[in-house]
Write a protein that holds these residues in place. Structure first.
Motif, PDB file in Angstrom:
ATOM      1  N   ASN A 190     -18.703  25.857  -1.814  1.00 11.64           N
ATOM      2  CA  ASN A 190     -19.480  25.929  -3.051  1.00 11.64           C
ATOM      3  C   ASN A 190     -20.943  26.265  -2.813  1.00 11.64           C
ATOM      4  N   GLY A 191     -21.242  26.842  -1.655  1.00 11.99           N
ATOM      5  CA  GLY A 191     -22.570  27.399  -1.415  1.00 11.99           C
ATOM      6  C   GLY A 191     -23.570  26.524  -0.682  1.00 11.99           C
ATOM      7  N   TYR A 192     -23.190  25.334  -0.258  1.00  8.64           N
ATOM      8  CA  TYR A 192     -24.107  24.467   0.489  1.00  8.64           C
ATOM      9  C   TYR A 192     -24.135  24.870   1.952  1.00  8.64           C
ATOM     10  N   ARG A 193     -25.293  24.698   2.563  1.00 12.76           N
ATOM     11  CA  ARG A 193     -25.483  25.004   3.979  1.00 12.76           C
ATOM     12  C   ARG A 193     -26.153  23.815   4.651  1.00 12.76           C
ATOM     13  N   LYS A 194     -25.855  23.641   5.937  1.00 15.93           N
ATOM     14  CA  LYS A 194     -26.491  22.564   6.704  1.00 15.93           C
ATOM     15  C   LYS A 194     -27.944  22.917   6.952  1.00 15.93           C
TER      16      LYS A 194
END
Length: 182
Positions: free
Chosen positions: A143-147
Motif C-alpha cells: 500500500n505504498g509504505y517504505r522503510k
C-alpha cells in the motif's frame, strides 16, 4: 466513543496473550487511552460488518478492523519541528480480526487513512511495525509504505519518544515506515 470497548477487545485479541484478569485491566486501560488520544485529536477508523445472526434491522455490527491516527506524536520532536504543523500523520494500533485477515480489511483501513490524511492536509504518514510481523510489513509495502532508511538521529529520537526504540519493548524491534501522500 460508543465503539471503544469493541475496539479495545479487538486490540486485545490481536496484540496480547493475557490472563482473564489481565484482559479486563487491558480493556479498561485501552478504553482510557483511546479516550485520552481522542481528546488530543486522534481519529479512530473502523471497518465493520453486520453481525451474522443479528436481528434484521437491529443495526448490530461487529468491528473487523481498526486503526488510529493523529498528529500529536510529533509535538516536541525534531521530526515534528522540521515539518509544518499537521503535515505528518502518525498511524497506530492497526488491528484486523484474525478471522478476516487477507480479505481486504487492512487495505480498506489504509485507504481510509490515506483519504483522511489528504483531507486534513497531511503530506506524509508514518507508522511503526514489529520487524517480525511479516504479513503487516507486506501489507504496508503493498500500500505504498517504505522503510525509513536513514542514520538521521531525528528518526531514532521520534521512535524513542514513543518508547519503541530497541530494548524498550521486551526485546522487540520495530521498523519506522512512511508513505508520502504528495
Amino acid at each position: 466513543s460508543k465503539d471503544d470497548v469493541d475496539i479495545a477487545n479487538l486490540r486485545l485479541s490481536v496484540f496480547s496473550n493475557f490472563s482473564l484478569d489481565q484482559q479486563s485491566q487491558f480493556c479498561a486501560r485501552s478504553c482510557q487511552a483511546i479516550s485520552a488520544r481522542r481528546r488530543r485529536g486522534a481519529t479512530c477508523i473502523v471497518v465493520t460488518s453486520a453481525c451474522q445472526g443479528s436481528l434484521e434491522g437491529s443495526g448490530a455490527t461487529t468491528i473487523l478492523g481498526n486503526a488510529e491516527c493523529s498528529f500529536h506524536e510529533f509535538f516536541g520532536t525534531r521530526l515534528g519541528q522540521r515539518r509544518r504543523q499537521n503535515a505528518i500523520f502518525y498511524v497506530t494500533e492497526v488491528a484486523v480480526n484474525p478471522s478476516v485477515r487477507r480479505q481486504g480489511v487492512g487495505t480498506k483501513l489504509l485507504r481510509a487513512l490515506d483519504a483522511l490524511g489528504e483531507k486534513r492536509g497531511a503530506e506524509t504518514l508514518y507508522l511503526h511495525v514489529d520487524v517480525s510481523n511479516y504479513a503487516a510489513i507486506q501489507l504496508y509495502e503493498k500500500n505504498g509504505y517504505r522503510k525509513v532508511i536513514s542514520d538521521d538521529p531525528m528518526f531514532l529520537e521520534f521512535t524513542t519518544s514513543l518508547n519503541l526504540h530497541p530494548g524498550a519493548t521486551q526485546g522487540r524491534e520495530h521498523f519506522l515506515l512512511y508513505k508520502n501522500l504528495r
